[in-house]
Write a protein that holds these residues in place. Structure first.
Motif, PDB file in Angstrom:
ATOM      1  N   THR A   1       1.887   5.204   0.205  1.00  0.00           N
ATOM      2  CA  THR A   1       1.503   6.237   1.169  1.00  0.00           C
ATOM      3  C   THR A   1       0.417   7.146   0.611  1.00  0.00           C
ATOM      4  OG1 THR A   1       3.731   6.143   2.079  1.00  0.00           O
ATOM      5  CG2 THR A   1       2.427   8.089   2.620  1.00  0.00           C
ATOM      6  N   TYR A   2       0.395   7.310  -0.694  1.00  0.00           N
ATOM      7  CA  TYR A   2      -0.689   8.067  -1.334  1.00  0.00           C
ATOM      8  C   TYR A   2      -0.948   7.484  -2.709  1.00  0.00           C
ATOM      9  CZ  TYR A   2       2.756  10.626  -4.198  1.00  0.00           C
ATOM     10  OH  TYR A   2       3.740  10.954  -5.088  1.00  0.00           O
TER      11      TYR A   2
ATOM     12  N   THR B   1       0.847  -1.196   0.000  1.00  0.00           N
ATOM     13  CA  THR B   1       0.000   0.000   0.000  1.00  0.00           C
ATOM     14  C   THR B   1       0.878   1.240   0.000  1.00  0.00           C
ATOM     15  OG1 THR B   1      -1.719  -1.156   1.251  1.00  0.00           O
ATOM     16  CG2 THR B   1      -1.839   1.254   1.173  1.00  0.00           C
TER      17      THR B   1
ATOM     18  N   THR C   1      -5.516   6.281   0.084  1.00  0.00           N
ATOM     19  CA  THR C   1      -4.500   6.799   0.993  1.00  0.00           C
ATOM     20  C   THR C   1      -4.139   8.224   0.592  1.00  0.00           C
ATOM     21  OG1 THR C   1      -2.727   5.855  -0.383  1.00  0.00           O
ATOM     22  CG2 THR C   1      -3.539   4.520   1.461  1.00  0.00           C
TER      23      THR C   1
ATOM     24  N   ASP D   1      -6.142   1.311   0.448  1.00  0.00           N
ATOM     25  CA  ASP D   1      -5.693   0.462   1.541  1.00  0.00           C
ATOM     26  C   ASP D   1      -6.481  -0.849   1.544  1.00  0.00           C
ATOM     27  OD1 ASP D   1      -8.176   0.933   2.778  1.00  0.00           O
ATOM     28  OD2 ASP D   1      -7.377   2.440   4.151  1.00  0.00           O
TER      29      ASP D   1
END
Length: 350
Positions: free
Chosen positions: A119-120, A117, A130, A124
Motif C-alpha cells: 500500500t505504501y 504491491t 505507492t 506499482d
C-alpha cells in the motif's frame, strides 16, 4: 461526476528518520475497476515506523505510511461491481498482486510470488510509487478493497486492516479454539487484538508480557491468565503448557525459553518482525516436534472474513484518536509502549 484527486493532502516522511510533515501526493485517475475512497481514519502500525526509518531496508521517499485505512467510497469506475458510492470500505497492507501465481489463485495474495504491491513504500505495475493512508483520499482496485460491516465503527475498524488480520490469520491457521491453550506474547497494538480474537474463538488465552503493568487490561480484553516474563519462575511454571504461542513483539525473543513453553507438536508463530537476526538452538524444536513459524497478514478473502467475525462478536480495536499533527509524537509513544492500544489518525485533520 468525476472528482479531481490528482493531488491530495498527506503526511509524509521526506527522508529516512525525518519527522513526518504535511505535503501533497499524486493519486491516479479512477480506472475501470477502481474505487476512490475518502479516507476517514488511518491506524498507525509499528511497521510504519520501521519503514519510515529504514529499519527493514532502504525506503522510497517521500514516504506516506499507513496501511490501516477505513473510509467511504465516493466514486467507482465503470467496471466496478462489488462496491457503490457511499459504501464503507477498508484497505490493508497491499493494493495489488500478480493475480496469477498459485497463492493468488488460492486467495493468499499476501504470499504472492509474482510481484505484490504494498500500500505504501512500493512501486506499482507502472513503476509509480505507492502512497499510504496518512492522506485524505486513495484510489484502489475493487479486488483489493474490503467491506466494513455496519456493526463496526470506522475508527475502531481501521486497525483491523493490519493488526486484526495479522492475528486472525495465524490463530485460524493453527486452529485456535475450544480445548486449545493459546499464549499471546506482548499486549500492544497487535497483542490486544490477539487476545480478543483468540478469546472469541473459544481458546483458553494467556498473555505473556514483560511486566504485570497491563494485567487488568489483558483480563478485561478476554485473557484467562497473565504472566510476567521478567520473572524466571514463569518459564518454569508454564513449561509444556501451550498448543500455540503467537509473538507480537518487535524485539528478538530468547526463543529457546519460549519454545520450552510449548506442548509436543506446539507452534511458536512470529508476527512481530525484529530488525535484528535471531538465534536458536535446534534442539529446542527437535525435542517435542515443535514448530517455529511466521505469519504475515491475510488475503483479501480472509481479511473480509476477519472483519465479519469482529462485527459478529461486537468488537474492534482499542484506540486513541489523534490529529495528524500529532503523528510524530505518536511514533515516539509507540516506541515507548505508551498507547492503549492503537493510535488512529482522524483524516479530517490532514
Amino acid at each position: 461526476m468525476t472528482t479531481n484527486v490528482s493531488s491530495v493532502p498527506a503526511y509524509a516522511a521526506p527522508a529516512a528518520g525525518a519527522p513526518l510533515e504535511r505535503t501533497t501526493v499524486p493519486r491516479r485517475a479512477v480506472g475501470e475497476h477502481d474505487v476512490l475512497i475518502d479516507i476517514k481514519y488511518a491506524g498507525i502500525c509499528h511497521s510504519d515506523i520501521h519503514q519510515a526509518r529504514d529499519g527493514w531496508g532502504k525506503g522510497i521517499y517521500p514516504m506516506v505510511p499507513g496501511h490501516e485505512i477505513a473510509g467511504v467510497v465516493t466514486e467507482v469506475g465503470p467496471g466496478v461491481t462489488r462496491f457503490a458510492v457511499g459504501d464503507r470500505v477498508g484497505v490493508g497492507c497491499f493494493v495489488d498482486s500478480c493475480r496469477e501465481c498459485e497463492y493468488c489463485r488460492q486467495g493468499l495474495e499476501q504470499y504472492c510470488t509474482g510481484g505484490g504491491t504494498a500500500t505504501y513504500n512500493a512501486l506499482d505495475k507502472n513503476g509509480e510509487p505507492t502512497y499510504g493512508g496518512y492522506s485524505t483520499h486513495i484510489v484502489v482496485d475493487e479486488n483489493y478493497t474490503v467491506r466494513i460491516p455496519e456493526g463496526l465503527s470506522l475508527d475502531q475498524a481501521a486497525p483491523l486492516l493490519c493488526a486484526g488480520i495479522t492475528l486472525y490469520s495465524p490463530l485460524r491457521h493453527w486452529n485456535a479454539g475450544p480445548g486449545k491453550k493459546v499464549a499471546v506474547v506482548g499486549l500492544g497494538g497487535l497483542g490486544h487484538m490477539g487476545v480478543k480474537i483468540a478469546h472469541a474463538l473459544g481458546a483458553e488465552v494467556t498473555v505473556l508480557s514483560q511486566t504485570l503493568r497491563k494485567k487488568d487490561d489483558g483480563l478485561a480484553l478476554g485473557a484467562d491468565h497473565y504472566y510476567a516474563t521478567s520473572d524466571e519462575a514463569t518459564f518454569e511454571a508454564l513449561a509444556g503448557t501451550f498448543d500455540l504461542i503467537v509473538s507480537t513483539v518487535s524485539a528478538p525473543l530468547p526463543f529457546d525459553k519460549y519454545l520450552g513453553l510449548l506442548k509436543t507438536d506446539g507452534a511458536l508463530v512470529n508476527v512481530g518482525a525484529p530488525e535484528e537476526p535471531v538465534s536458536l538452538n535446534l534442539f529446542s524444536v527437535i525435542g517435542g516436534r515443535k514448530t517455529l513459524a511466521g505469519s504475515m497478514i491475510g488475503g483479501i478473502r480472509e481479511t473480509q472474513e476477519m472483519l465479519d467475525f469482529c462485527a459478529e462478536h461486537g468488537f474492534g480495536a482499542e484506540i486513541e484518536l489523534i490529529r495528524a499533527d500529532q503523528i510524530n509524537e505518536a511514533y515516539e509513544r509507540v516506541l515507548a509502549s505508551d498507547v492503549r492500544y492503537r493510535f488512529v489518525i482522524d483524516a479530517a485533520t490532514i
